[in-house]
Design a protein around this motif. Structure first.
Motif, PDB file in Angstrom:
ATOM      1  N   ARG A  32      95.146 -21.786  61.296  1.00  0.00           N
ATOM      2  CA  ARG A  32      93.814 -22.294  60.942  1.00  0.00           C
ATOM      3  C   ARG A  32      92.773 -21.192  61.060  1.00  0.00           C
ATOM      4  O   ARG A  32      91.914 -21.055  60.202  1.00  0.00           O
ATOM      5  CB  ARG A  32      93.438 -23.473  61.842  1.00  0.00           C
ATOM      6  N   ALA A  35      93.140 -18.827  58.155  1.00  0.00           N
ATOM      7  CA  ALA A  35      92.603 -19.407  56.920  1.00  0.00           C
ATOM      8  C   ALA A  35      91.082 -19.432  56.966  1.00  0.00           C
ATOM      9  O   ALA A  35      90.420 -19.133  55.967  1.00  0.00           O
ATOM     10  CB  ALA A  35      93.158 -20.814  56.710  1.00  0.00           C
ATOM     11  N   LEU A  40      94.214 -15.923  54.867  1.00  0.00           N
ATOM     12  CA  LEU A  40      95.274 -16.690  54.202  1.00  0.00           C
ATOM     13  C   LEU A  40      94.664 -17.527  53.084  1.00  0.00           C
ATOM     14  O   LEU A  40      93.623 -18.149  53.274  1.00  0.00           O
ATOM     15  CB  LEU A  40      95.953 -17.649  55.186  1.00  0.00           C
ATOM     16  N   SER A  41      95.341 -17.556  51.950  1.00  0.00           N
ATOM     17  CA  SER A  41      94.919 -18.455  50.883  1.00  0.00           C
ATOM     18  C   SER A  41      95.335 -19.870  51.267  1.00  0.00           C
ATOM     19  O   SER A  41      96.138 -20.076  52.182  1.00  0.00           O
ATOM     20  CB  SER A  41      95.570 -18.059  49.556  1.00  0.00           C
ATOM     21  N   HIS A  42      94.820 -20.834  50.539  1.00  0.00           N
ATOM     22  CA  HIS A  42      95.164 -22.225  50.823  1.00  0.00           C
ATOM     23  C   HIS A  42      96.670 -22.461  50.650  1.00  0.00           C
ATOM     24  O   HIS A  42      97.306 -23.112  51.487  1.00  0.00           O
ATOM     25  CB  HIS A  42      94.374 -23.156  49.898  1.00  0.00           C
ATOM     26  N   PHE A  45      98.566 -20.852  53.484  1.00  0.00           N
ATOM     27  CA  PHE A  45      98.357 -21.659  54.692  1.00  0.00           C
ATOM     28  C   PHE A  45      99.269 -22.887  54.674  1.00  0.00           C
ATOM     29  O   PHE A  45      99.929 -23.195  55.664  1.00  0.00           O
ATOM     30  CB  PHE A  45      96.888 -22.082  54.792  1.00  0.00           C
TER      31      PHE A  45
END
Length: 187
Positions: A32, A35, A40-42, A45
């Motif tokens: 989390r 992100a 981190l991209s969605h 993640f």
């Protein structure tokens, strides 16, 4: 692969410790944070979250997080300190605001119920539009003063909690009728 080899491989997989729920929560927290910081991209993640939730060993968890730094001790201490300071300033501001509220004297004993509202004839008439015509009533009973909400639109609150029905009040309590707030005092 022969039968003895497959048993050896299965035994080595079973020998690594399964991650605990706390380990999984820690890993999810790191994801989390990554992100949230844009590391981190969605999609990444979501894939890694699935890997964390299905990991069979602590090594698998570690592999998911290798490129994401865990929160350091100093960073954690700084975040907790900032959180505590923020909470303190909120409590201080609330205490300051409560002390500055206008006083509302409780009526003398033996006086009938005190009607509070915007309607003419109210014992305590508040001309604010957030106050209902018949907003609340204050009565003295065997247990002390009780404040009743009379089905007001914008609510009656005692110490920040909305009143449904009646609630005991005492000097020092903060009461609000709609957006009009007072601090109860002895009469």
């Amino acid at each position: 692969m022969s039968a003895p080899e497959s048993r050896t491989n299965a035994a080595s997989i079973d020998a690594s410790p399964r991650p605990s729920e706390a380990d999984r929560e820690r890993a999810l927290g790191v994801l989390r944070e990554g992100a949230g910081q844009g590391r981190l991209s969605h999609d990444t993640f979501m894939r890694r979250m699935e890997l964390v939730l299905t990991a069979h060993s602590s090594a698998e968890l570690d592999a998911v997080l290798t490129d994401l730094p865990a929160e350091g001790r100093l960073a954690g201490l700084a975040l907790r300190t900032v959180g505590r300071l923020s909470a303190f300033t909120v409590r201080l501001r609330e205490a300051w605001r409560t002390e500055r509220l206008p006083g509302l004297a409780l009526p003398q004993l033996g006086q009938p119920a005190v009607r509070i509202g915007r309607a003419p004839g109210s014992d305590l008439r508040l001309s604010d539009v957030s106050v209902s015509r018949r907003h609340a009533e204050l009565r003295h009973g065997a247990q002390g003063w009780v404040l009743y909400d009379l089905g007001s639109t914008n609510g009656t609150r005692v110490n920040g909690h909305r009143v449904t029905g009646g609630v005991r009040v005492k000097p020092g309590d903060q009461v609000a009728f709609g957006s009009q707030a007072f601090r109860l005092a002895t009469g």
